[in-house]
Scaffold this active site. Structure first.
Site, PDB file in Angstrom:
ATOM      1  N   LYS A  52     -12.271  -1.481   6.225  1.00 40.09           N
ATOM      2  CA  LYS A  52     -11.462  -2.464   6.934  1.00 40.09           C
ATOM      3  C   LYS A  52     -11.945  -2.554   8.380  1.00 40.09           C
ATOM      4  O   LYS A  52     -12.506  -3.539   8.785  1.00 40.09           O
ATOM      5  CB  LYS A  52      -9.975  -2.094   6.880  1.00 40.09           C
ATOM      6  CG  LYS A  52      -9.453  -1.736   5.483  1.00 40.09           C
ATOM      7  CD  LYS A  52      -9.412  -2.897   4.539  1.00 40.09           C
ATOM      8  CE  LYS A  52      -9.167  -2.556   3.076  1.00 40.09           C
ATOM      9  NZ  LYS A  52      -8.090  -1.673   2.732  1.00 40.09           N
ATOM     10  N   TRP A  76       0.818  -1.222   0.000  1.00 45.15           N
ATOM     11  CA  TRP A  76       0.000   0.000   0.000  1.00 45.15           C
ATOM     12  C   TRP A  76       0.844   1.261   0.000  1.00 45.15           C
ATOM     13  O   TRP A  76       0.535   2.226  -0.701  1.00 45.15           O
ATOM     14  CB  TRP A  76      -0.997  -0.006   1.161  1.00 45.15           C
ATOM     15  CG  TRP A  76      -2.143  -0.932   0.886  1.00 45.15           C
ATOM     16  CD1 TRP A  76      -2.503  -2.030   1.607  1.00 45.15           C
ATOM     17  CD2 TRP A  76      -3.075  -0.866  -0.219  1.00 45.15           C
ATOM     18  NE1 TRP A  76      -3.588  -2.649   1.025  1.00 45.15           N
ATOM     19  CE2 TRP A  76      -3.965  -1.963  -0.089  1.00 45.15           C
ATOM     20  CE3 TRP A  76      -3.242   0.000  -1.287  1.00 45.15           C
ATOM     21  CZ2 TRP A  76      -5.000  -2.204  -0.996  1.00 45.15           C
ATOM     22  CZ3 TRP A  76      -4.268  -0.237  -2.194  1.00 45.15           C
ATOM     23  CH2 TRP A  76      -5.134  -1.320  -2.043  1.00 45.15           C
ATOM     24  N   ASP A  87      -1.321   6.552   6.538  1.00 45.91           N
ATOM     25  CA  ASP A  87      -2.429   5.722   6.060  1.00 45.91           C
ATOM     26  C   ASP A  87      -2.700   4.669   7.132  1.00 45.91           C
ATOM     27  O   ASP A  87      -1.909   3.751   7.327  1.00 45.91           O
ATOM     28  CB  ASP A  87      -2.036   5.068   4.727  1.00 45.91           C
ATOM     29  CG  ASP A  87      -3.113   4.131   4.190  1.00 45.91           C
ATOM     30  OD1 ASP A  87      -4.142   3.933   4.856  1.00 45.91           O
ATOM     31  OD2 ASP A  87      -2.909   3.600   3.074  1.00 45.91           O
TER      32      ASP A  87
END
Ligand SMILES: *Cc1c(COP(=O)(O)O)cnc(C)c1O
Length: 356
Positions: free
Chosen positions: A195, A101, A171
């Protein structure tokens, strides 16, 4: 309904009481005669939902008054582009790459200016986090970006590096609200909701007020943090139903004892699985122990020819969505806040049986 445990990385399991409450309120929210989906985002009913959702979120993370909370769309991937547009302002930004990511964040940011990779763990196969002391930080960078929990690789770090006044942009998509954090150490915290918060379609951005004055004029209005902050995230129609469900999750978290209580449960859940993985020769987890994620636990069978049989048998036992990310292979158990410890116990019991 049969009992299952859902280990999906995202969209992911939600607390059952939240889904039951949404079901009960589906057709008639609090006597309004309307579903939340049918309400004007500017009406008094939805305004009250949004205000309570933000207040509960602030309480859970003890967000200081000089930070704005934005309810945006486009997910974390949209923010990959909007972070440089909102913050770069002609300067250099430092990025630390610890997994798929954060690597993606670098690729997405490059189009917008001078992006410098300050540390990169790819050579380790993304199994560790480079020592903070080795990060090649730019002294006057606009910001330092990293991902505190790499959902795909299963790498998490909990310490905050010293950046000498350069704002940190983190993040936290896949572990926000899994533990207490000191928000004041960050410039920006962001995460997609699907999530550890709620349904897809909502991206939360927490931004320090003094960072709102430097956006590029090319920033689209819906992603312009100051414009959205000045308009209660309503420069356009926000994702109302996703916000409502996130609000129910926040209420549920507060009732569980907040993120402090969740952290204890999350540690217990993760230890259960890692302890088992470490004492068997049949499965293994490749991540350096200090950086193992509490939320996303990748593991492999030593004999990979058994992968399909493992997944099939797990499915039959009601243990769903354990297949690892396609770029990593193997298995992955995502055990977010909404995964009860019984789910991890059932997984370990199944893994033991399968090993035998
Ligand atoms: C899932 C995820 C993303 C991407 O989120 P989208 O909502 O698909 O844009 C980015 N970063 C992390 C850490 C993630 O887990």
């Amino acid at each position: 309904m049969k009992q299952i445990f859902n280990f999906s990385a995202g969209p992911a399991v939600l607390p059952k009481p939240v889904l039951e409450r949404a079901q009960a309120e589906m057709l008639d929210w609090h006597g309004s005669g309307m579903s939340v989906m049918e309400m004007s985002h500017r009406g008094k009913e939805f305004t009250s939902i949004l205000e309570k959702t933000e207040a509960d979120f602030r309480q859970l993370l003890r967000i200081p008054a000089n930070y704005k909370v934005l309810f945006l769309q486009g997910g974390a991937i949209a923010e990959n582009a909007m972070i440089p547009l909102n913050l770069l302002n002609g300067k250099t930004a430092d990025y630390v790459v610890t997994g798929a990511w954060s690597k993606r964040s670098v690729e997405d940011a490059r189009a917008y200016g001078n992006i410098h990779v300050a540390a990169d763990a790819e050579q380790t196969g993304f199994t560790t986090v480079p020592d903070f002391a080795s990060w090649q930080l730019t002294p006057d960078a606009a910001y330092v970006h990293y991902c505190t929990n790499e959902t795909i690789n299963g790498v998490e770090f909990l310490q905050v590096p010293e950046t000498h006044g350069v704002p940190i942009v983190a993040d936290m998509s896949s572990h926000i609200l899994s533990r207490p954090i000191d928000v004041s150490k960050y410039g920006v915290i962001y995460g997609g909701a699907q999530k550890n918060i709620g349904p897809a379609g909502l991206c939360l951005v927490i931004v320090r007020e003094d960072l709102l004055a430097q956006a590029s004029p090319l920033t689209p209005a819906v992603f312009h943090w100051k414009t959205q902050a000045d308009n209660q995230s309503m420069i356009n129609t926000p994702p109302t139903y996703s916000i409502y469900i996130a609000g129910l999750v926040f209420e549920w978290l507060l009732a569980q004892g907040g993120v402090e209580a969740m952290e204890q449960i999350n540690i217990a859940k993760a230890n259960l699985l890692y302890d088992y993985l470490d004492q068997t020769d049949f499965y293994y987890n490749p991540i350096q122990p200090a950086y193992r994620s509490r939320m996303n636990i990748p593991f492999r069978l030593r004999d990979e020819t058994l992968n399909d049989a493992f997944l099939k048998a797990a499915d039959l036992h009601g243990l769903l969505q354990l297949k690892g990310h396609r770029t990593v292979g193997g298995m992955r158990a995502s055990i977010y806040n909404a995964m009860p410890i019984e789910g991890v116990q059932a997984l370990v019991a199944f893994m033991q049986t399968f090993e035998k």
